[in-house]
Design a protein around this motif. Structure first.
Motif, PDB file in Angstrom:
ATOM      1  N   VAL A  71     -26.792 -60.534  22.189  1.00  0.00           N
ATOM      2  CA  VAL A  71     -27.291 -59.542  23.148  1.00  0.00           C
ATOM      3  C   VAL A  71     -26.528 -58.231  22.974  1.00  0.00           C
ATOM      4  N   TYR A  72     -25.208 -58.354  22.886  1.00  0.00           N
ATOM      5  CA  TYR A  72     -24.355 -57.172  22.714  1.00  0.00           C
ATOM      6  C   TYR A  72     -24.729 -56.415  21.435  1.00  0.00           C
ATOM      7  N   THR A 122     -27.503 -56.523  19.723  1.00  0.00           N
ATOM      8  CA  THR A 122     -28.863 -55.981  19.751  1.00  0.00           C
ATOM      9  C   THR A 122     -28.906 -54.645  20.487  1.00  0.00           C
ATOM     10  N   LEU A 182     -35.103 -66.354  21.243  1.00  0.00           N
ATOM     11  CA  LEU A 182     -34.613 -65.005  21.531  1.00  0.00           C
ATOM     12  C   LEU A 182     -33.817 -64.404  20.371  1.00  0.00           C
ATOM     13  N   PHE A 229     -34.447 -60.826  18.592  1.00  0.00           N
ATOM     14  CA  PHE A 229     -33.416 -59.794  18.448  1.00  0.00           C
ATOM     15  C   PHE A 229     -33.365 -59.293  17.007  1.00  0.00           C
TER      16      PHE A 229
END
Length: 753
Positions: free
Chosen positions: A53-54, A56, A98, A102
């Motif tokens: 997440v970071y 992306t 997910l 990404f």
């Protein structure tokens, strides 16, 4: 996404990565073999997802691509351990799809410069290759782990995994050192120790199940403890300059000692400074001689002193307990007291004094054990060295312990002849400098004995007065809950007076009463009490039933949570406080490790102390960034002198208005002239000066109010505290304010206007 939130996600991921290996190592130590626990892979998967997440949102292909390799290996290990299905179905689907989304987003929609992967103008090609090689090796370790697990149909860590991890970590850590990237180094340094220990476990024999976690690492635990503490103490140690007022004063005196070659007459800004005996100055000057003059050199031997103190606590505790496990816990607990770390952050006499007191007590307790006169004589030698460090105060803790042993415990104290010989040796060493100066000037003994010993205790001459309960609060804050565990055992029954526990209680209580009665109080004055507090706390901690230990453990955890939350909220409490991402990185690592400790199944008697140690080591790392980022709050003037040298390079001398500021002299080669206008800190003692040269360094405006008009140079540079108004020039000139740096005003005096 908000940048602060994004940074928090990245830090949380790194914290979980650290926590997983702590849990894996402790579980492996307990089992006596290398384990692959389910929680390791669960934490790995969650942390890796957070980094995806970071990466992306940062549009960083390196982070996302690098994580994907290990990410699906974590899932595969969970499947092998039949733990993948423990996640709800919708979470499993999210974990699977997910990351692919990404990656697709970055490949097809994000504006990403792939050339930056192999080109960075800030890093040389050789260094970039070195770091990249380390990352590649580091990534392949999980590929090897996955291959071996598939082959054996069992999730496991082969020996090759740890060797590959070790090689990769060493390469990355060395890359971090060359790049001066402290965050990257912290992340790898802890891992290196974990990898080495897993190799030792895997190569070694299986331990007996009945041993505690600390018993399993008995052969290396003191080495590991001292290594961890040394890493924390020396980490970023030179990131901030000497701070006002005590540290700057001691550092500058030692600097002038080296520059003048006069090691017997300490001088501060050209004026003799006899407030303290010279041992601290000598040690600091010796450090300067070897490593050069710098803030790091000024603090270097302080860190060595702390490490020696931890070792001495272990050795003294061995004498009391006759067992290594509680002795080790005592040493670890001593290293966990924030006061010890505070004493290592700024140069003062107190940390060195605590070392010499501890050394004297070690040889004293050894003497009581084996009755060898040499041990008693060495005890007095260290008391003599302590006398040369801070005067008669070195005797307070040992003498109070001796009085209690003799009167309350009826203990035999050894031959009077040996004691007399030791006392002669102590005074021969301790009084040597005093006798030398008394021979030069017969006013010296009266000056030191009354003004700097008796008056310091009986009056508030130095404006350090505090209420009588001051030290009780200091102990409660810096040693919670351990001081309560110990002092609730004050011996009230006659039968309890003579046991070891009572002696350890009195080691803390009697000096505490003495120092509380003193009119002069600073936090570090009671540093010699903490060694007895550590040993005594463990003495009674071991004797508590598990239900009582559980209560104290939870109280300590609650205290740690409150402090950690307060640290995060510091900028909200005071808008002047600046905390950078490195501070928060260490905060997250510390919080993660503390959380992980609540999940490891080891004896509570060990876990509570280890948690206290992790907490304080984390505070130590965070403190370096707080100190370096907030010079205005810590009274560090290095940015003031840097501004002057960069913007007015022709400046040869500066005037300090109504302050002493030896840090300005320490941080520069400019001549520093102090201008006294009523501030008591500039009331220098000049009765021992042998000529009038000192008057060129200290101007008294109270005696000569026209000095600025008549003698100060035109366009001279002045430094004053922001709230202090400079004197009225009465039409003979004007003040031109140039800049305000960290609360200090830099002003130019222009005459003739």
């Amino acid at each position: 996404m908000n940048s602060a939130l994004l940074l928090g996600i990245g830090f949380l991921a790194q914290g979980l990565f650290s926590a997983r290996f702590l849990i894996q190592l402790i579980k492996s130590e307990k089992a006596g073999k290398v384990l692959s626990p389910v929680i390791f892979w669960q934490l790995s998967l969650i942390a890796s997802f957070l980094l995806l997440v970071y990466g992306t949102f940062r549009q960083d292909m390196v982070i996302v691509g690098g994580q994907l390799v290990g990410y699906f290996i974590y899932i595969r290990n969970l499947k092998i351990q039949n733990a993948w299905q423990l996640f709800p179905r919708w979470i499993r689907l999210g974990f699977l799809f997910l990351p692919i989304l990404f990656l697709g987003y970055l490949v097809f929609h994000a504006h990403y410069d792939f050339r930056s992967l192999v080109h960075n103008p800030e890093i040389s090609g050789m260094l970039l290759t070195w770091g990249t090689l380390g990352q590649v090796i580091f990534t392949t370790r999980f590929v090897v782990q996955w291959y071996e697990s598939e082959r054996s149909k069992e999730s496991q860590f082969p020996l090759s995994f740890w060797y590959i991890s070790l090689v990769g970590a060493v390469l990355i850590a060395s890359y971090a050192i060359l790049r001066r990237d402290s965050v990257l180094f912290i992340g790898q340094a802890f891992g290196i120790l974990v990898y080495v220990r897993n190799i030792m476990i895997q190569d070694g024999a299986v331990n007996e199940a009945k041993l505690s976690f600390l018993d399993r690492i008995k052969s290396i635990r003191m080495i590991l403890l001292l290594a961890f503490v040394a890493m924390a103490l020396f980490f970023n140690l030179g990131a901030w300059s000497v701070t006002e007022s005590s540290e700057a004063r001691y550092a500058e005196i030692a600097k002038e000692m080296v520059q003048t070659g006069d090691w017997l007459h300490p001088q501060l800004m050209g004026i003799y400074h006899y407030h303290k005996p010279p041992m601290t100055y000598w040690l600091t000057a010796l450090s300067y001689k070897v490593m050069g003059i710098s803030p790091f050199s000024a603090r270097f031997l302080l860190q060595i002193s702390v490490l020696l103190q931890i070792w001495l606590v272990y050795k003294i505790a061995l004498i009391f307990f006759k067992r290594s496990n509680p002795a080790f816990l005592s040493a670890m607990l001593y290293a966990s007291f924030p006061s010890l770390i505070i004493g290592s952050r700024a140069l003062t006499t107190d940390t060195f004094l605590a070392l010499f007191v501890l050394a004297a007590l070690y040889f004293w307790f050894n003497f009581l054990e084996d009755k060898r006169p040499l041990n008693l004589l060495i005890c007095y030698v260290f008391l003599g060295i302590g006398f040369l460090t801070k005067g008669p105060v070195v005797l307070i803790v040992p003498v109070l312990i001796w009085i209690y042993q003799r009167l309350a415990m009826k203990q035999k104290m050894g031959s009077l002849k040996i004691h007399l010989a030791g006392i002669a040796l102590m005074f021969g060493i301790g009084l040597s400098w005093f006798v030398f100066l008394q021979a030069e000037d017969d006013r010296f003994l009266n000056y030191f004995l009354f003004k700097h010993t008796i008056d310091r205790f009986a009056t508030d001459t130095f404006h350090r007065g505090q209420p009588i309960w001051f030290y009780a609060v200091v102990l409660l804050v810096t040693a919670f809950p351990w001081v309560i565990i110990l002092l609730q055992k004050i011996p009230l029954k006659r039968a309890d007076i003579g046991n070891k526990g009572a002696l350890l209680v009195m080691w803390v209580l009697l000096p505490l009463i003495f120092f509380s009665l003193s009119q002069s109080k600073l936090v570090l004055y009671i540093l010699p009490l903490y060694s007895g507090l550590a040993i005594g706390s463990i003495y009674y901690w071991e004797r508590l039933v598990d239900s009582k230990q559980k209560i104290w453990e939870r109280l300590q955890l609650g205290f740690h949570v409150l402090v950690m939350l307060a640290l995060v909220a510091l900028p909200l409490i005071d808008s002047k406080i600046t905390l950078n991402f490195k501070f928060y990185f260490i905060w997250f690592i510390t919080a993660s490790l503390l959380s992980a400790m609540q999940k490891v199944d080891i004896f509570r008697v060990d876990r509570t102390v280890i948690s206290a140690f992790i907490f304080t080591m984390g505070l130590t790392g965070m403190s370096t960034y707080f100190m370096s980022q907030n010079p205005g709050l810590t009274n560090d003037t290095h940015r003031v002198t840097e501004w002057i040298s960069e913007n007015i390079p022709s400046t040869k001398e500066v005037f300090i208005y109504n302050k002493r500021l030896p840090s300005v002299l320490f941080n520069s080669n400019m001549k520093v002239i102090s201008v006294y206008d009523g501030d008591e800190s500039l009331n220098r003692e000049t009765q021992f000066q042998q000529n009038e040269e000192w008057k060129s360094n200290l101007i008294n405006l109270q005696l000569d109010s026209t000095w600025i008009f008549q003698k100060a140079a035109d366009r001279s540079i002045w430094i004053s505290k922001g709230k202090n108004e400079l004197p009225d020039l009465k039409g003979s000139g004007k003040w031109i304010e140039l800049q305000t740096v960290d609360g200090w005003r830099i002003t130019q005096c222009q005459k003739g206007y």
